[in-house]
Design an enzyme around this catalytic site. Structure first.
Site, PDB file in Angstrom:
ATOM      1  N   PRO A   1      -2.339 -11.389   0.006  1.00  0.00           N
ATOM      2  CA  PRO A   1      -2.909 -11.953  -0.844  1.00  0.00           C
ATOM      3  C   PRO A   1      -2.115 -12.148  -2.261  1.00  0.00           C
ATOM      4  CG  PRO A   1      -4.086 -10.171   0.084  1.00  0.00           C
ATOM      5  CD  PRO A   1      -3.036  -9.817   0.603  1.00  0.00           C
ATOM      6  N   GLU A   2      -1.812 -13.342  -2.455  1.00  0.00           N
ATOM      7  CA  GLU A   2      -1.295 -13.568  -3.798  1.00  0.00           C
ATOM      8  C   GLU A   2      -2.380 -14.700  -4.440  1.00  0.00           C
ATOM      9  OE1 GLU A   2       2.661 -15.217  -3.487  1.00  0.00           O
ATOM     10  OE2 GLU A   2       3.022 -13.736  -1.493  1.00  0.00           O
TER      11      GLU A   2
ATOM     12  N   HIS B   1     -11.746   1.503   8.680  1.00  0.00           N
ATOM     13  CA  HIS B   1     -11.114   1.173   7.237  1.00  0.00           C
ATOM     14  C   HIS B   1     -12.011   0.485   6.310  1.00  0.00           C
ATOM     15  CE1 HIS B   1      -7.599   2.542   9.214  1.00  0.00           C
ATOM     16  NE2 HIS B   1      -7.267   1.609   9.945  1.00  0.00           N
TER      17      HIS B   1
ATOM     18  N   ARG C   1      -4.408  -0.272   5.111  1.00  0.00           N
ATOM     19  CA  ARG C   1      -3.233   0.476   4.351  1.00  0.00           C
ATOM     20  C   ARG C   1      -3.531   0.895   2.912  1.00  0.00           C
ATOM     21  NH1 ARG C   1       1.622  -3.617   6.156  1.00  0.00           N
ATOM     22  NH2 ARG C   1       0.831  -4.038   8.500  1.00  0.00           N
TER      23      ARG C   1
ATOM     24  N   ARG D   1      15.097 -13.607 -20.571  1.00  0.00           N
ATOM     25  CA  ARG D   1      15.125 -12.539 -19.788  1.00  0.00           C
ATOM     26  C   ARG D   1      16.632 -12.450 -19.076  1.00  0.00           C
ATOM     27  NH1 ARG D   1      10.554  -9.690 -18.720  1.00  0.00           N
ATOM     28  NH2 ARG D   1      11.688  -8.166 -17.630  1.00  0.00           N
TER      29      ARG D   1
END
Length: 300
Positions: free
Chosen positions: A2-3, A100, A119, A158
DNA sequence: CTCGATCCCTGGACGC
DNA sequence: TGCGTCCAGGGATCGA
């Protein structure tokens, strides 16, 4: 994974499904991904979830104050980061609990809000008041809200590689590996190019590519490449539109050159070696010059 | 400041 | 069929 688009999709689904519900009780499973499990157990029951929003890759479940009258205004929220495999969705109480399942919050409409994460790369935290503000301030600009000027200053100031900058949550909040590679492909920029060395035109292209891709991915409810499902249990569709990510060895959609995969900033990075030219010189030349004894760089 | 390495964690892919 | 090994990846942390 998921982004931003996936988390936005989940946030919208949860807003629709659980906004306004009161949490009656909380049961935790494994807690090693929770900042303060005791606080979560103690503070959530009795509060109402008044809204669910996305903040970077976090879900923010905004909570009301407990109803015991006359205390100071304190914003409070449950922060949920889905990590790689996290899933947060309301389910009927009778629904069997899958493996889970690490948090179950009983809601006042008889459903349970469940957090499932095989996880446990995710994170959960209950934060309030200044602690919450402090936490939110750590993150960079929202890529969909940042204008070209702000985007430019965050990138061009940067010396790190552009891929690392895109992934850095303190630069931009919400971009992950998929959308970093997709936007670099669209903007025709090599992932190893240094931020400071991007030409104005390239920064402009990247800004526009990133916003366009994120917006389109949200429309398609994100990418379901592993097992991402939204709050309603539905997969996204944007994975069908990937042009670089996960396409090693396959022909570039622009020039047919085979997509390459290299590690940049510790992550797999997919790019077209023809359309996204590698930076010439730069860091490498300086290293070679130093090896030849031509270096006269001041220490620190 | 920026880098790479390492750890966290489990399941899926792969080789034998 | 079953076992071992490798890998994925976001983020924290540490040493260079």
């Amino acid at each position: 994974m998921p982004e931003l688009p996936e988390v936005e999709t989940v946030a919208r689904g949860l807003q629709r499904q659980i906004a306004g519900r009161r949490i009656l009780s909380v049961t935790l499973g494994k807690t090693d991904f929770i900042d303060n499990p005791e606080t979560v157990e103690k503070e959530l029951p009795g509060r109402r979830i008044y809204s669910v929003v996305r903040y970077g890759k976090f879900l923010l479940l905004r909570l009301t104050q407990k109803e015991n009258g006359g205390e100071t205004e304190r914003q409070s929220a449950l922060l949920v980061h889905l990590g790689m495999t996290g899933m947060l969705s309301p389910q009927p109480v009778g629904e069997p609990q899958v493996k889970h399942t690490h948090m179950v919050a009983l809601l006042d409409d008889g459903r349970e809000l469940r957090y499932i994460d095989p996880r446990r790369f995710g994170r959960m935290a209950y934060l309030a008041g200044e602690r919450l503000q402090e936490e939110l301030r750590r993150f960079g600009a929202d890529p969909l809200e940042a204008g070209l000027e702000e985007f430019t200053s965050r990138i061009r100031g940067r010396r790190a590689r552009i891929k690392a900058l895109l992934l850095d949550q303190q630069v931009l909040r919400g971009v992950g590996n998929i959308y970093a590679d997709e936007s670099l492909w669209k903007a025709r920029i090599h992932p190893k190019r240094l931020g400071v060395r991007l030409r104005e035109e390239q920064v402009k292209r990247l800004h526009s590519a990133l916003q366009g891709i994120l917006a389109r991915a949200i429309e398609l409810r994100g990418s379901s490449i592993a097992d991402f499902l939204d709050a309603e249990g539905q997969p996204g569709e944007y994975q069908r539109h990937h042009r670089a990510y996960g396409r090693e060895g396959k022909p570039c959609f622009r020039c047919k050159t085979r997509i390459k995969r290299v590690i940049v900033a510790g992550r797999s990075s997919y790019f077209c070696p023809q359309c996204q030219k590698a930076p010439r010189g730069g860091r490498e030349l300086r290293v070679r010059a130093r090896e030849r004894g031509e270096g006269h760089l001041k220490k620190s």
